[in-house]
Design a protein around this motif. Sequence first.
Motif, PDB file in Angstrom:
ATOM      1  N   THR A  65       0.845  -1.183   0.000  1.00  0.00           N
ATOM      2  CA  THR A  65       0.000   0.000   0.000  1.00  0.00           C
ATOM      3  C   THR A  65       0.887   1.240   0.000  1.00  0.00           C
ATOM      4  O   THR A  65       2.107   1.147   0.120  1.00  0.00           O
ATOM      5  CB  THR A  65      -0.936  -0.007   1.223  1.00  0.00           C
ATOM      6  N   SER A  66       0.285   2.407  -0.168  1.00  0.00           N
ATOM      7  CA  SER A  66       0.967   3.704  -0.072  1.00  0.00           C
ATOM      8  C   SER A  66       2.196   3.799  -0.976  1.00  0.00           C
ATOM      9  O   SER A  66       3.283   4.152  -0.513  1.00  0.00           O
ATOM     10  CB  SER A  66       1.362   3.991   1.383  1.00  0.00           C
ATOM     11  N   PRO A  67       2.080   3.524  -2.270  1.00  0.00           N
ATOM     12  CA  PRO A  67       3.258   3.649  -3.151  1.00  0.00           C
ATOM     13  C   PRO A  67       3.667   5.106  -3.343  1.00  0.00           C
ATOM     14  O   PRO A  67       2.827   6.004  -3.350  1.00  0.00           O
ATOM     15  CB  PRO A  67       2.774   3.038  -4.464  1.00  0.00           C
ATOM     16  N   SER A  77       8.571   2.934  -4.138  1.00  0.00           N
ATOM     17  CA  SER A  77       8.563   2.460  -2.754  1.00  0.00           C
ATOM     18  C   SER A  77       7.127   2.179  -2.335  1.00  0.00           C
ATOM     19  O   SER A  77       6.176   2.756  -2.867  1.00  0.00           O
ATOM     20  CB  SER A  77       9.193   3.515  -1.833  1.00  0.00           C
ATOM     21  N   TYR A  78       6.975   1.284  -1.366  1.00  0.00           N
ATOM     22  CA  TYR A  78       5.641   0.960  -0.859  1.00  0.00           C
ATOM     23  C   TYR A  78       5.777   0.282   0.497  1.00  0.00           C
ATOM     24  O   TYR A  78       6.880  -0.109   0.912  1.00  0.00           O
ATOM     25  CB  TYR A  78       4.869   0.078  -1.847  1.00  0.00           C
ATOM     26  N   LEU A  79       4.652   0.158   1.185  1.00  0.00           N
ATOM     27  CA  LEU A  79       4.619  -0.468   2.496  1.00  0.00           C
ATOM     28  C   LEU A  79       3.883  -1.787   2.406  1.00  0.00           C
ATOM     29  O   LEU A  79       2.872  -1.904   1.712  1.00  0.00           O
ATOM     30  CB  LEU A  79       3.917   0.443   3.509  1.00  0.00           C
ATOM     31  N   ILE A  80       4.386  -2.794   3.112  1.00  0.00           N
ATOM     32  CA  ILE A  80       3.696  -4.075   3.187  1.00  0.00           C
ATOM     33  C   ILE A  80       3.317  -4.337   4.644  1.00  0.00           C
ATOM     34  O   ILE A  80       3.910  -3.756   5.560  1.00  0.00           O
ATOM     35  CB  ILE A  80       4.547  -5.232   2.619  1.00  0.00           C
ATOM     36  N   PRO A  81       2.322  -5.196   4.894  1.00  0.00           N
ATOM     37  CA  PRO A  81       1.851  -5.397   6.265  1.00  0.00           C
ATOM     38  C   PRO A  81       2.983  -5.741   7.222  1.00  0.00           C
ATOM     39  O   PRO A  81       3.849  -6.553   6.918  1.00  0.00           O
ATOM     40  CB  PRO A  81       0.859  -6.554   6.123  1.00  0.00           C
ATOM     41  N   LEU A  89       8.900  -1.069   4.922  1.00  0.00           N
ATOM     42  CA  LEU A  89       9.159  -0.248   3.745  1.00  0.00           C
ATOM     43  C   LEU A  89      10.027  -1.022   2.750  1.00  0.00           C
ATOM     44  O   LEU A  89      11.092  -1.530   3.102  1.00  0.00           O
ATOM     45  CB  LEU A  89       9.851   1.048   4.143  1.00  0.00           C
ATOM     46  N   VAL A  90       9.565  -1.081   1.501  1.00  0.00           N
ATOM     47  CA  VAL A  90      10.266  -1.781   0.429  1.00  0.00           C
ATOM     48  C   VAL A  90      10.488  -0.793  -0.717  1.00  0.00           C
ATOM     49  O   VAL A  90       9.619   0.034  -1.014  1.00  0.00           O
ATOM     50  CB  VAL A  90       9.451  -2.991  -0.077  1.00  0.00           C
ATOM     51  N   VAL A  91      11.653  -0.868  -1.362  1.00  0.00           N
ATOM     52  CA  VAL A  91      11.952  -0.026  -2.522  1.00  0.00           C
ATOM     53  C   VAL A  91      12.279  -0.920  -3.704  1.00  0.00           C
ATOM     54  O   VAL A  91      13.163  -1.780  -3.622  1.00  0.00           O
ATOM     55  CB  VAL A  91      13.123   0.933  -2.240  1.00  0.00           C
ATOM     56  N   LEU A  92      11.562  -0.711  -4.816  1.00  0.00           N
ATOM     57  CA  LEU A  92      11.788  -1.448  -6.054  1.00  0.00           C
ATOM     58  C   LEU A  92      12.535  -0.560  -7.035  1.00  0.00           C
ATOM     59  O   LEU A  92      12.095   0.555  -7.340  1.00  0.00           O
ATOM     60  CB  LEU A  92      10.443  -1.875  -6.665  1.00  0.00           C
ATOM     61  N   ASN A  93      13.687  -1.040  -7.522  1.00  0.00           N
ATOM     62  CA  ASN A  93      14.432  -0.352  -8.565  1.00  0.00           C
ATOM     63  C   ASN A  93      13.867  -0.776  -9.915  1.00  0.00           C
ATOM     64  O   ASN A  93      13.923  -1.950 -10.285  1.00  0.00           O
ATOM     65  CB  ASN A  93      15.918  -0.695  -8.466  1.00  0.00           C
ATOM     66  N   ASP A 100      14.616  -3.820  -2.235  1.00  0.00           N
ATOM     67  CA  ASP A 100      15.321  -3.684  -0.964  1.00  0.00           C
ATOM     68  C   ASP A 100      14.311  -3.451   0.146  1.00  0.00           C
ATOM     69  O   ASP A 100      13.476  -2.537   0.066  1.00  0.00           O
ATOM     70  CB  ASP A 100      16.310  -2.513  -1.002  1.00  0.00           C
ATOM     71  N   THR A 101      14.394  -4.282   1.187  1.00  0.00           N
ATOM     72  CA  THR A 101      13.586  -4.084   2.382  1.00  0.00           C
ATOM     73  C   THR A 101      14.382  -3.221   3.341  1.00  0.00           C
ATOM     74  O   THR A 101      15.464  -3.619   3.793  1.00  0.00           O
ATOM     75  CB  THR A 101      13.233  -5.436   3.044  1.00  0.00           C
ATOM     76  N   LEU A 102      13.879  -2.026   3.652  1.00  0.00           N
ATOM     77  CA  LEU A 102      14.674  -1.062   4.401  1.00  0.00           C
ATOM     78  C   LEU A 102      14.478  -1.176   5.909  1.00  0.00           C
ATOM     79  O   LEU A 102      15.433  -1.324   6.656  1.00  0.00           O
ATOM     80  CB  LEU A 102      14.352   0.360   3.942  1.00  0.00           C
ATOM     81  N   THR A 103      13.240  -1.081   6.369  1.00  0.00           N
ATOM     82  CA  THR A 103      13.010  -1.087   7.815  1.00  0.00           C
ATOM     83  C   THR A 103      11.540  -1.357   8.070  1.00  0.00           C
ATOM     84  O   THR A 103      10.708  -1.297   7.168  1.00  0.00           O
ATOM     85  CB  THR A 103      13.428   0.254   8.449  1.00  0.00           C
ATOM     86  N   ASN A 104      11.224  -1.661   9.336  1.00  0.00           N
ATOM     87  CA  ASN A 104       9.824  -1.889   9.699  1.00  0.00           C
ATOM     88  C   ASN A 104       9.347  -0.802  10.655  1.00  0.00           C
ATOM     89  O   ASN A 104      10.046   0.166  10.922  1.00  0.00           O
ATOM     90  CB  ASN A 104       9.628  -3.282  10.299  1.00  0.00           C
ATOM     91  N   HIS A 105       8.134  -0.960  11.156  1.00  0.00           N
ATOM     92  CA  HIS A 105       7.495   0.013  12.057  1.00  0.00           C
ATOM     93  C   HIS A 105       7.293   1.372  11.390  1.00  0.00           C
ATOM     94  O   HIS A 105       7.252   2.401  12.066  1.00  0.00           O
ATOM     95  CB  HIS A 105       8.307   0.197  13.347  1.00  0.00           C
ATOM     96  N   VAL A 106       7.178   1.415  10.058  1.00  0.00           N
ATOM     97  CA  VAL A 106       7.045   2.682   9.340  1.00  0.00           C
ATOM     98  C   VAL A 106       5.566   3.093   9.306  1.00  0.00           C
ATOM     99  O   VAL A 106       4.701   2.324   8.899  1.00  0.00           O
ATOM    100  CB  VAL A 106       7.595   2.566   7.908  1.00  0.00           C
ATOM    101  N   LEU A 107       5.293   4.318   9.731  1.00  0.00           N
ATOM    102  CA  LEU A 107       3.941   4.858   9.731  1.00  0.00           C
ATOM    103  C   LEU A 107       3.710   5.790   8.537  1.00  0.00           C
ATOM    104  O   LEU A 107       2.651   5.750   7.914  1.00  0.00           O
ATOM    105  CB  LEU A 107       3.681   5.615  11.035  1.00  0.00           C
TER     106      LEU A 107
END
Length: 211
Positions: A65-67, A77-81, A89-93, A100-107
Amino acid sequence: AGIYVAESGTPTVFQKVWDRGSHPRFLVDENSLVCAGPEDGSDQQGIWQINLDNLQCHPIAPTGTSPEISTDGMKISYLIPGDVFGRVLVVLNRETGRRDTLTNHVLNYTWLGDSETLALEVGGDGPREVFTVNLMGDTARSLALGSFPAGFPQGQEVVFTGLVGDRLDGLFVCSPGQTPTRISNLGTRAAPAGMNRILAQDSTGLIEIVR
């Protein structure tokens, strides 16, 4: 209600391009957009790209969600559950197909103008905090307690809402590694409104920040 498009000169004349979906974002220099499907477990959930010439949709990610699109248009970039404290947070090149999976707990999160750095509002079991993280592998840097970061598409500055405990503390601006500077005692939910403009809201209307 679905996703609609309209020309900026005639905003009351619009076309439905999909009867589902949310959070549409235009791809740079392309007649297409990226959006999120419904989070309902159906085959329409996830991240999608819609070609506005023929209204063809194709999936980018099976969940998410939230691309958001980087300023140069080459990364999605987008957020997954995640969990109750936020999402992953994931970033697609788009050039290499690498994710790349960057970090969790992202609001909430935003791109900065170099298309390599993001500012994140991170939750967790502690206070909300704004960090910057670079795709080149640098350690995430804390900016301040805060929420709703919004990066200028041109440059490295980010505007965010400061927090004192659970109380909103106005708007601040800073670049990675710098001390935040207060720019307003009021305001929250900043969002880019141009390459060098950000709009925020308060109880009486809108606040414009121009750099």
